[in-house]
Write an enzyme that holds these catalytic residues in place. Sequence first.
Site, PDB file in Angstrom:
ATOM      1  N   LYS A 177       0.875  -1.185   0.000  1.00 20.35           N
ATOM      2  CA  LYS A 177       0.000   0.000   0.000  1.00 20.35           C
ATOM      3  C   LYS A 177       0.905   1.226   0.000  1.00 20.35           C
ATOM      4  O   LYS A 177       1.534   1.544   1.001  1.00 20.35           O
ATOM      5  CB  LYS A 177      -0.896   0.041   1.237  1.00 20.35           C
ATOM      6  CG  LYS A 177      -1.819   1.250   1.219  1.00 20.35           C
ATOM      7  CD  LYS A 177      -2.239   1.698   2.611  1.00 20.35           C
ATOM      8  CE  LYS A 177      -1.706   3.036   3.046  1.00 20.35           C
ATOM      9  NZ  LYS A 177      -1.884   4.205   2.201  1.00 20.35           N
ATOM     10  N   GLU A 252      10.351   1.842  10.538  1.00 20.17           N
ATOM     11  CA  GLU A 252      11.331   2.919  10.351  1.00 20.17           C
ATOM     12  C   GLU A 252      10.589   4.218  10.585  1.00 20.17           C
ATOM     13  O   GLU A 252       9.776   4.622   9.749  1.00 20.17           O
ATOM     14  CB  GLU A 252      11.895   2.905   8.928  1.00 20.17           C
ATOM     15  CG  GLU A 252      12.806   1.758   8.607  1.00 20.17           C
ATOM     16  CD  GLU A 252      14.061   1.738   9.440  1.00 20.17           C
ATOM     17  OE1 GLU A 252      14.412   2.762  10.070  1.00 20.17           O
ATOM     18  OE2 GLU A 252      14.701   0.674   9.482  1.00 20.17           O
ATOM     19  N   GLU A 387       9.608  15.934  15.425  1.00 19.46           N
ATOM     20  CA  GLU A 387       9.964  15.880  14.005  1.00 19.46           C
ATOM     21  C   GLU A 387       9.013  16.790  13.230  1.00 19.46           C
ATOM     22  O   GLU A 387       7.798  16.623  13.292  1.00 19.46           O
ATOM     23  CB  GLU A 387       9.851  14.451  13.483  1.00 19.46           C
ATOM     24  CG  GLU A 387      10.321  14.336  12.058  1.00 19.46           C
ATOM     25  CD  GLU A 387      10.281  12.913  11.511  1.00 19.46           C
ATOM     26  OE1 GLU A 387       9.253  12.240  11.679  1.00 19.46           O
ATOM     27  OE2 GLU A 387      11.284  12.492  10.913  1.00 19.46           O
TER      28      GLU A 387
END
Length: 499
Positions: A177, A252, A387
């Site tokens: 996906k 990740e 982030e």
Amino acid sequence: MAEVKEYLNYIDGKWVRSKSGRTFENRNPAKWDEVVGIFQKSSKEDVEAAIEAAKKAFPKWKRIPAPKRGEILRRATEIIMERKEELARLMTREMGKNLKETRGDVQEAIDTGFYAFGEGRRLFSWNTPSELPDKFALTFRKPVGVVGAITPWNFPMAIPSWKVFPALLAGNTVVIKPATDTPASSAEMVKILEEAGLPPGVLNYVTGSGSEVGEAIINHPDVRVVTFTGSAEVGSRIAEVAGKHLKKVSLELGGKNPQIVMPSADLDLAVDGVLWGAFGTTGQRCTATSRLILHEAIYDEFIDRLLKRVNELKIGDPLEEDTDMGPVINQAQRERIHGYVEIGKKEGAKLLIGGEPLTGGIYDRGWFYKPTIFVDVTPDMTIAQEEIFGPVLSVFKVKSLDEAIEVANGVNYGLSSSIYTTNLLEAMKAVEELEAGITYVNAPTIGAETHLPFGGVKKTGNGHREGGWTVYEIFTEWKTVYIDFSGKLQKAQIDTWEE
Ligand code: UN1
């Protein structure tokens, strides 16, 4: 305007429409009015069909010897090489990074493909002596089964290739996906694998949202491995669901990557490094430099040189060869970045440059944002910790290497890190002490090569490494085999060996 292409799902070797009958548009972030393609807005039913096909294809695919599976990947990689320029152009249109970078992205897929081809004749395992005579102790790597790959928009072909090529080489079948912002590049990759002779069902491609398609993949009991690159928030949700089902999961996630600059550094080199690390890919890499930690002795000088160079960056149409920085991916992301800038100002950081969208001319047709630098940032601020995933750099001033390392390590993430110094002892200390999966000396935080382990510590992941030989740990299970040819019952741990 040319007719807009409709992309279909790829399930069991056929290109098919979603059973939901719904579609979505993929638009160029540098030119809002340009539709790159129409894609299937798939539902749970489509995902179930894809997983069913992958499950059915698995027994046959895993029996094909790995060197032969590798041959198919080699052919696919050769096709990617031939079509590199065209694929890079399509990727620039769907993702917005400049052509040099999208050529690099396609090149990462090529490097990964050839590595996987070579791995077909390695997939090394271990033999070790048994503690008993006339007994062999061997190990083999076995494929796990159906892999669910959920990929991000910032590396539209490289990251899918990091997951799909090794998973297939190891004998797994896959349902991918891609991110809804960048499904075209991975569709092209799937078409190329089909052209290279991949049997039906071995790789299936389903587009749609995380909440529908992603959730259906991670919750399905027949998906034995989930591999995901993206935010820590989504990663943690995946780990939770995968934990419930006892699936293998490789994550990740985010980064808050620091570049340290010490007084002995070649300052021009360090400026080149931070410009590329912070503003390359418009700051939208997990490995992007989001924190610059400067020793006080070179602080003023460094900031002067950096400012001059930031002002020279060419921001614009990423299809033009001399563009340094394109837009960010979409409106929501631009708003999110701007939200962080507002928080930074409120918390007392000083905005040195940027801090707002670009406007006028072509900028009014795309999601452009100015390269942004904050100084006087302290480690407790939100912009020092979270982030941002955009062209925003936070600068810290420190008095020593120890303090620099303390600031660098004072976040929840640990993907990449960098130090600029010509002092050997400082370089060694940083290599030893920086809490990160990757440390660069005299090079920026971005630029990992595909044949080395890639991943991070702390909240950047869950201990896996993609890339190189380590990715094969994700996509294989160990089978341990004992072969006793003594002709008698030998009891491990109990029998003692006598002549
Ligand atoms: C990412 O941002 O998720 O090292 C991957 C780099 C690239 C890969 C980045 N080769 O910046």
